[in-house]
Motif scaffolding. Structure first.
Motif, mmCIF file in Angstrom:
data_model
loop_
_atom_site.group_PDB
_atom_site.id
_atom_site.type_symbol
_atom_site.label_atom_id
_atom_site.label_comp_id
_atom_site.label_asym_id
_atom_site.label_seq_id
_atom_site.Cartn_x
_atom_site.Cartn_y
_atom_site.Cartn_z
ATOM 1 N N PHE A 16 0.825 -1.211 0.000
ATOM 2 C CA PHE A 16 0.000 0.000 0.000
ATOM 3 C C PHE A 16 0.857 1.259 0.000
ATOM 4 C CE2 PHE A 16 -3.391 -2.838 1.705
ATOM 5 C CZ PHE A 16 -4.304 -2.610 0.693
ATOM 6 N N THR A 17 1.954 1.235 0.725
ATOM 7 C CA THR A 17 2.846 2.393 0.770
ATOM 8 C C THR A 17 3.413 2.695 -0.608
ATOM 9 O OG1 THR A 17 3.415 1.900 3.065
ATOM 10 C CG2 THR A 17 4.914 3.349 1.862
ATOM 11 N N LYS A 18 3.929 1.680 -1.273
ATOM 12 C CA LYS A 18 4.516 1.877 -2.612
ATOM 13 C C LYS A 18 3.458 2.305 -3.627
ATOM 14 C CE LYS A 18 8.813 0.903 -1.883
ATOM 15 N NZ LYS A 18 9.834 1.907 -1.987
ATOM 16 N N ALA A 19 2.296 1.705 -3.566
ATOM 17 C CA ALA A 19 1.233 2.062 -4.507
ATOM 18 C C ALA A 19 0.807 3.517 -4.322
ATOM 19 C CB ALA A 19 0.041 1.127 -4.326
ATOM 20 N N LEU A 20 0.708 3.954 -3.074
ATOM 21 C CA LEU A 20 0.297 5.339 -2.813
ATOM 22 C C LEU A 20 1.388 6.338 -3.171
ATOM 23 C CD1 LEU A 20 -1.648 4.726 0.476
ATOM 24 C CD2 LEU A 20 -2.599 5.645 -1.641
ATOM 25 N N GLU A 21 2.643 5.936 -3.104
ATOM 26 C CA GLU A 21 3.728 6.815 -3.536
ATOM 27 C C GLU A 21 3.620 7.103 -5.031
ATOM 28 O OE1 GLU A 21 7.513 5.103 -2.537
ATOM 29 O OE2 GLU A 21 7.158 5.326 -0.387
ATOM 30 N N TRP A 28 -8.682 4.626 -6.282
ATOM 31 C CA TRP A 28 -8.642 3.673 -5.180
ATOM 32 C C TRP A 28 -7.808 4.179 -3.992
ATOM 33 C CZ3 TRP A 28 -3.536 3.036 -4.640
ATOM 34 C CH2 TRP A 28 -2.735 3.145 -5.774
ATOM 35 N N ALA A 29 -7.183 5.346 -4.113
ATOM 36 C CA ALA A 29 -6.262 5.845 -3.081
ATOM 37 C C ALA A 29 -6.914 6.036 -1.704
ATOM 38 C CB ALA A 29 -5.603 7.129 -3.547
ATOM 39 N N PRO A 30 -8.130 6.602 -1.600
ATOM 40 C CA PRO A 30 -8.702 6.766 -0.252
ATOM 41 C C PRO A 30 -8.874 5.436 0.483
ATOM 42 C CG PRO A 30 -9.955 8.032 -1.852
ATOM 43 C CD PRO A 30 -8.974 7.218 -2.622
ATOM 44 N N LYS A 31 -9.347 4.431 -0.220
ATOM 45 C CA LYS A 31 -9.522 3.119 0.411
ATOM 46 C C LYS A 31 -8.174 2.508 0.769
ATOM 47 C CE LYS A 31 -13.947 2.073 -1.604
ATOM 48 N NZ LYS A 31 -14.259 2.800 -2.797
ATOM 49 N N ALA A 32 -7.186 2.712 -0.093
ATOM 50 C CA ALA A 32 -5.845 2.194 0.186
ATOM 51 C C ALA A 32 -5.246 2.882 1.407
ATOM 52 C CB ALA A 32 -4.948 2.382 -1.035
ATOM 53 N N ARG A 33 -5.459 4.172 1.525
ATOM 54 C CA ARG A 33 -4.948 4.896 2.703
ATOM 55 C C ARG A 33 -5.629 4.407 3.984
ATOM 56 N NH1 ARG A 33 -1.161 8.366 2.100
ATOM 57 N NH2 ARG A 33 -0.893 9.494 0.161
ATOM 58 N N MET A 34 -6.926 4.179 3.917
ATOM 59 C CA MET A 34 -7.624 3.673 5.097
ATOM 60 C C MET A 34 -7.122 2.272 5.460
ATOM 61 S SD MET A 34 -9.563 5.842 6.519
ATOM 62 C CE MET A 34 -10.577 4.829 7.563
ATOM 63 N N ARG A 35 -6.884 1.455 4.463
ATOM 64 C CA ARG A 35 -6.347 0.110 4.720
ATOM 65 C C ARG A 35 -4.948 0.214 5.328
ATOM 66 N NH1 ARG A 35 -7.290 -4.883 6.243
ATOM 67 N NH2 ARG A 35 -5.856 -6.337 5.308
ATOM 68 N N ARG A 36 -4.150 1.125 4.806
ATOM 69 C CA ARG A 36 -2.796 1.343 5.333
ATOM 70 C C ARG A 36 -2.885 1.822 6.782
ATOM 71 N NH1 ARG A 36 1.277 5.033 5.888
ATOM 72 N NH2 ARG A 36 3.352 4.250 5.402
ATOM 73 N N ALA A 37 -3.816 2.715 7.077
ATOM 74 C CA ALA A 37 -4.003 3.204 8.444
ATOM 75 C C ALA A 37 -4.374 2.048 9.375
ATOM 76 C CB ALA A 37 -5.075 4.286 8.482
ATOM 77 N N TRP A 38 -5.243 1.169 8.907
ATOM 78 C CA TRP A 38 -5.641 0.020 9.717
ATOM 79 C C TRP A 38 -4.441 -0.893 9.986
ATOM 80 C CZ3 TRP A 38 -5.857 -5.315 9.096
ATOM 81 C CH2 TRP A 38 -6.587 -5.999 10.078
ATOM 82 N N LEU A 39 -3.637 -1.143 8.947
ATOM 83 C CA LEU A 39 -2.456 -1.995 9.126
ATOM 84 C C LEU A 39 -1.455 -1.363 10.099
ATOM 85 C CD1 LEU A 39 -1.962 -3.157 5.429
ATOM 86 C CD2 LEU A 39 -2.621 -4.596 7.370
#
Length: 167
Positions: A16-21, A28-39
């Motif tokens: 998720f970190t690499k994808a968001l970079e 899909w970025a907001p959902k990915a950020r929320m997933r990253r926050a959960w992790l």
């Protein structure tokens, strides 16, 4: 494992970190950020998790996940405040976030939870002030302790700390 290069544990956070970079404003970025926050939260990195949710709240106000990001962020801030919030900044930010949520989503089904959380804010803030008063009393600074106790009684008369403050 059936995929040989995945033998070192969960790579979700790294992925998720690499994808968001590479695509911070993809659909899909907001959902990915929320997933990253959960992790991050699951790994015990509460401050980083809260910062990730702040980005979602700030950068994606029109995304459907914004509503849940606001609630998750407020909850994370309350958790941080319970661990130790010297100046009350986490509590104030969570309180403001929940008030903003009520304004932005007045018909949301989550507003019952928000109201209960706002009441717990008052108890947490009163407890913080009461603990500060106890500290000052222990240090022999009764004038400062009395100011904090009076603030509890005036600002939070129905809190759990009010009877102790009055005593």
């Amino acid at each position: 494992r059936w995929i040989p290069w995945l033998d070192t544990g969960d790579k979700g956070l790294e992925i998720f970190t690499k994808a968001l970079e590479h695509a911070p404003f993809a659909a899909w970025a907001p959902k990915a950020r929320m997933r990253r926050a959960w992790l991050l939260d699951q790994e015990g990195k509460k401050l980083e998790s809260v910062e990730e949710m702040r980005i979602v709240v700030r950068d994606y106000p029109d995304d459907p996940i914004h509503k849940f990001a606001m609630l998750s962020l407020a909850n994370g801030l309350f958790d941080l405040a319970e661990r130790g919030d010297g100046d009350g900044a986490f509590l104030r930010e969570a309180h403001q976030l929940l008030r903003d949520f009520q304004k932005k989503y007045p018909d949301a089904t989550e507003n019952g939870w928000v109201r209960r959380r706002l009441l717990s804010y008052k108890d947490a803030q009163a407890k913080r002030l009461y603990e500060m008063a106890k500290y000052y009393r222990k240090e022999g600074r009764n004038d400062a302790a009395e100011r904090y106790l009076a603030k509890v009684l005036i600002d939070y008369p129905d809190s759990e700390s009010a009877p102790d403050s009055e005593a």
